[in-house]
Each structure stands twice: as structure tokens, then as C-alpha cells.
Design an enzyme around this catalytic site. Sequence first.
Site, short mmCIF file in Angstrom:
data_model
loop_
_atom_site.label_atom_id
_atom_site.label_comp_id
_atom_site.label_asym_id
_atom_site.label_seq_id
_atom_site.Cartn_x
_atom_site.Cartn_y
_atom_site.Cartn_z
N ARG A 88 0.86 -1.18 0.00
CA ARG A 88 0.00 0.00 0.00
C ARG A 88 0.90 1.23 0.00
NH1 ARG A 88 -2.95 3.11 4.69
NH2 ARG A 88 -3.83 4.72 3.36
N HIS A 133 -2.87 11.09 0.66
CA HIS A 133 -2.35 10.83 1.99
C HIS A 133 -1.75 12.14 2.52
CE1 HIS A 133 -0.92 7.43 4.79
NE2 HIS A 133 -0.69 8.58 5.41
N GLU A 179 -7.42 8.57 6.07
CA GLU A 179 -7.72 9.23 7.35
C GLU A 179 -8.20 10.68 7.18
OE1 GLU A 179 -4.40 8.86 10.00
OE2 GLU A 179 -4.45 6.67 9.98
N ASN A 310 -7.46 2.01 9.57
CA ASN A 310 -6.19 2.22 10.23
C ASN A 310 -6.44 2.21 11.73
OD1 ASN A 310 -5.16 2.57 7.69
ND2 ASN A 310 -4.63 4.73 7.94
N TYR A 312 -4.51 1.61 15.69
CA TYR A 312 -3.28 1.46 16.46
C TYR A 312 -3.52 1.16 17.93
CZ TYR A 312 -0.78 3.34 12.43
OH TYR A 312 -0.26 3.51 11.17
N GLU A 383 -3.59 -0.07 8.08
CA GLU A 383 -2.42 0.31 8.87
C GLU A 383 -2.57 -0.28 10.26
OE1 GLU A 383 -1.39 4.45 9.18
OE2 GLU A 383 -1.71 4.82 7.04
#
Length: 488
Positions: A88, A133, A179, A310, A312, A383
Site C-alpha cells: 500500500r 495521503h 484518514e 487504520n 493502532y 495500517e
Amino acid sequence: MGEKGDVVPTDVTRKDFPDDFIFGSATAAFQVEGGRKEDNTGPCIWDAFCKEKGNILDGSNGDDAVGQYYQYKDDVNLMDNLGFGAYRFSISWTRIFPDGLGTDVNKKGIAYYNNLIDALLEKGIKPFATLYHWDLPQYLYENKGGWLNRDIVDYFAIYAETCFAHFGNRVKHWITFNEPLQTAINGHCTGIFAPGRKENPDIEPYLAIHYQLLAHAQAVAIYRKKYKVEQGGQIGLVADSEWSEPFSDKNEDKQAAQRHLDFNLGWILDPIYFGEYPSSMREKLGKNLPKFTDEEIKLLHYSVDFIGLNHYTTRFVAHKDLIGNSKNYFNAQEAELKVESAEGEPIGEKAASDWLYVVPWGLRKLLNYIYKRYENTPLYVTENGMDDKDDGTKPVSFFLNDEMRIRYYKGYLLSVAQSIRDGTDIRGYFAWSLLDNFEWAQGYTKRFGLVYVDYKNGLKRHPKASALWFSEFLNGKENQEGKEIVSP
């Protein structure tokens, strides 16, 4: 990762995933490419932002980044050697149209991405291309208002179609935006990301999301009408979200946790599925939140073939009373984010960044939430990863022996595997990041890579222990430790 108090083993193997499940790594153009002043590339908002003193922690910039613009063949070989089946990457808008206007195509920029895509395909690595991005052409920001002017929708559509036309015969997975939340909040509320706006936090973030969504929908409409049938690809967008775990069993904390999800994930996805922003946002923000016309609702409706997530980390979320009359993103949520439980237990092991705690069970809960709320649309974890701090005092061996990152990936991959068993249609997983890189406002002080980049010695690449573990995992040779993790 199950219900409250469940204990589950951390063993995870390649066999826990479908045979056609895609494993890849991910990067972003401004963070890895470098060559910002080469081959007619125009300036983007991050080029300008980096020049202002105090914006980047270590005073660095993305002019050279980690040199993938020149070393892409070596990086493709590295991915191939590690066993990744997909990459990606993002396309830099100003390499295609230096000023962003869409009048004169930069042939050298087209050639670079053609070469990268061809190199990937030669190794059997699927290209997943992100159109945006965060690197908006500086000209569009200075002269056209950037994401605060509806005209940006048309400029993005021209750029997107140019990419479809030049690369779509080989790229079969397109991502319009990465995002949008961060462009809105960090770029137009706190001002810690480019373009650094914070003067009107009650209005601008909501416009920035609104026009990104409309630009996404317009690009998808063009792709589906003119390219999808012939090229046979898919198109979606990437949202980012923490999991919101209620701080207590109190209704007000449960409602606050839902609002936090609404202000993160629902803000992006609800308009696509339900034609409106989440009701909790409308209730808290009122007229500050833009409205869609009937035509725009129709354009947005189901404008994704897949959802990219994404993710985390996770937070405990408690209710917090509204302070004053501010309609900014943080105040309006009436939510307080916590990293310790009511009993004082930390939510997880802390990584380098202040915001990043290792909480694998949160990913399963978030994936299952998306599965139920958004009609089990195909999902990719686009991600997922953690960082180490580089303050210049640690030896290279510290970064290469990244056992904590291995634990992170084991836990989060297990969460993905369990969500698949729960019924979620997850198609792939991308580790962030392939390489240590320019980490936005943190400069080169944080290292997320599977591969260590030696910034002092020609940007040489050195696979970390986590990269070798991933390679063994992908080849069915991973080492199992049989530890356990506990979910609240």
C-alpha cells in the site's frame, strides 16, 4: 479479546487466515519518497509546513525522506524477500499535477509510478494505491482554499481520473483518502499538521471532512462509470479509529464511548451508509455541521467497495461535561479519554508515542463493530503498528532487536483472526510501516518500520527482528510462545 475477563492464547499462525488473505506493508509518499525537488514535482502543504520553525520536532523535512523515489527497486525486492503479497503506497498529487489544477500532466511523475507498479507486479506484489495521503498541492491551498472550498472536489476528481486512466489497468485496489479525520482535526483544528490551521476550530474541521467526502464520492462515481468494468478494480477509502471501551458500566460512560466512535468512525462512514452524519454529532454541533443535498446523498450512497481501517490503539472513555459553548471537536464529544481502568490498571503497554498503547483486544472489538454497523462490507486493516523513540542515544542494535513490536503484531494479528472467525469479512492486513520514515510532526524521532533505515549512512535498509518474524509467519515458521492476554 473476548468478553470482559476472557483469557485467550496469543498463538497465531498463517493458517488462522484464509488462503487468499492478503498480507502487505504500507507507506505514504511524503514519508518515504524524498526527491521532492526532482522531476518537476510541485510543492505540497507539507513542504511549506516543514519550513516553518517549530512545526517539526527535530526541524527536519521530507525533501529526502528515506529515498524510495530512487531506491524503489531495492524496496520492492525487500518486500518480496520478506514474503509480502501487497504494498500500500500513496501517489503524490504534485508529482502528477505540480500545481494541482489538472491542466498539464507531469510525464515524469507518471513514469515514476508506472515503474513502481510494474516492479511490484514483476514480483507478484499487489499494488494498493492511495490517492490522497495528506499532501495537498500548495497552490490549491494558497489560491483555491484547499479543503475549505467546494471547488476542491472538482480538482480532486480530475487528479483521480488521471490516475485511473494511467495506472488502473494494473492497479486493482484504489483508496481515495487516507484518514480524512486527521486532515480535519490535526490540519484544521489543532494545527499540528499541515496546513497548520487552528483559528476557527468550530467550523473548519467539519468543512474539511465534508469536502473530502464529496471528493471521494465524485472520484468513485467516475471510476465506476468509466473504468471499473473494463479495469476490474475496487475502490474504497480509509478511516482511522481507536476502539472506545466504556470506562464503567454507567450509561453516561457507555454513551460517551459511543459518541467517541461517532466522532471518529461514524463521521466518515455514516454519510456513506445512512446519508447523514451521526445523530450524536448533529445533536452536539447543530448548524456547525454541514448538511448534504439530496443529490450529494445519492452520490455518497454506498460509495465504497471496501472499507480500509487504520487502527493502532484503544482508550477507556468516560463522560465529561461540556465546557462553555465551544463546538470544537474535542469539547463537543463530552468524552474523556483514559489510559487506566477504574481500578488503576494501565490499558496496555506503552509504545514511544504518547497516544499509543498496545491493546490487541480493541482491534477485534472495533472490527466486529464495523461488521455489524456497516453491513459486513469487505474490510482491510490498512495500517497497524507501533513505534520506538529515536533520541539519538540508542545503538542500532536497540532498534533491530524490536521484541515489543513482535509482541504487538502477534496480538493484533490474533485479534484479526478472531474477528474473521466471528464472521467479519476481512480481506487483508497491512503492517505500518515497511520502513522507518518521516513521521510528520515528529520528524525522524519515531521509528515505526519493520525495516531500520540508517539516516546517517546513505539511508541503508536493515530488516529488524520484527521483519524476520513476519517473514517466518508468512512462510508458516513463526515461533509460538503461548502467552496470554486479558481483555476488559
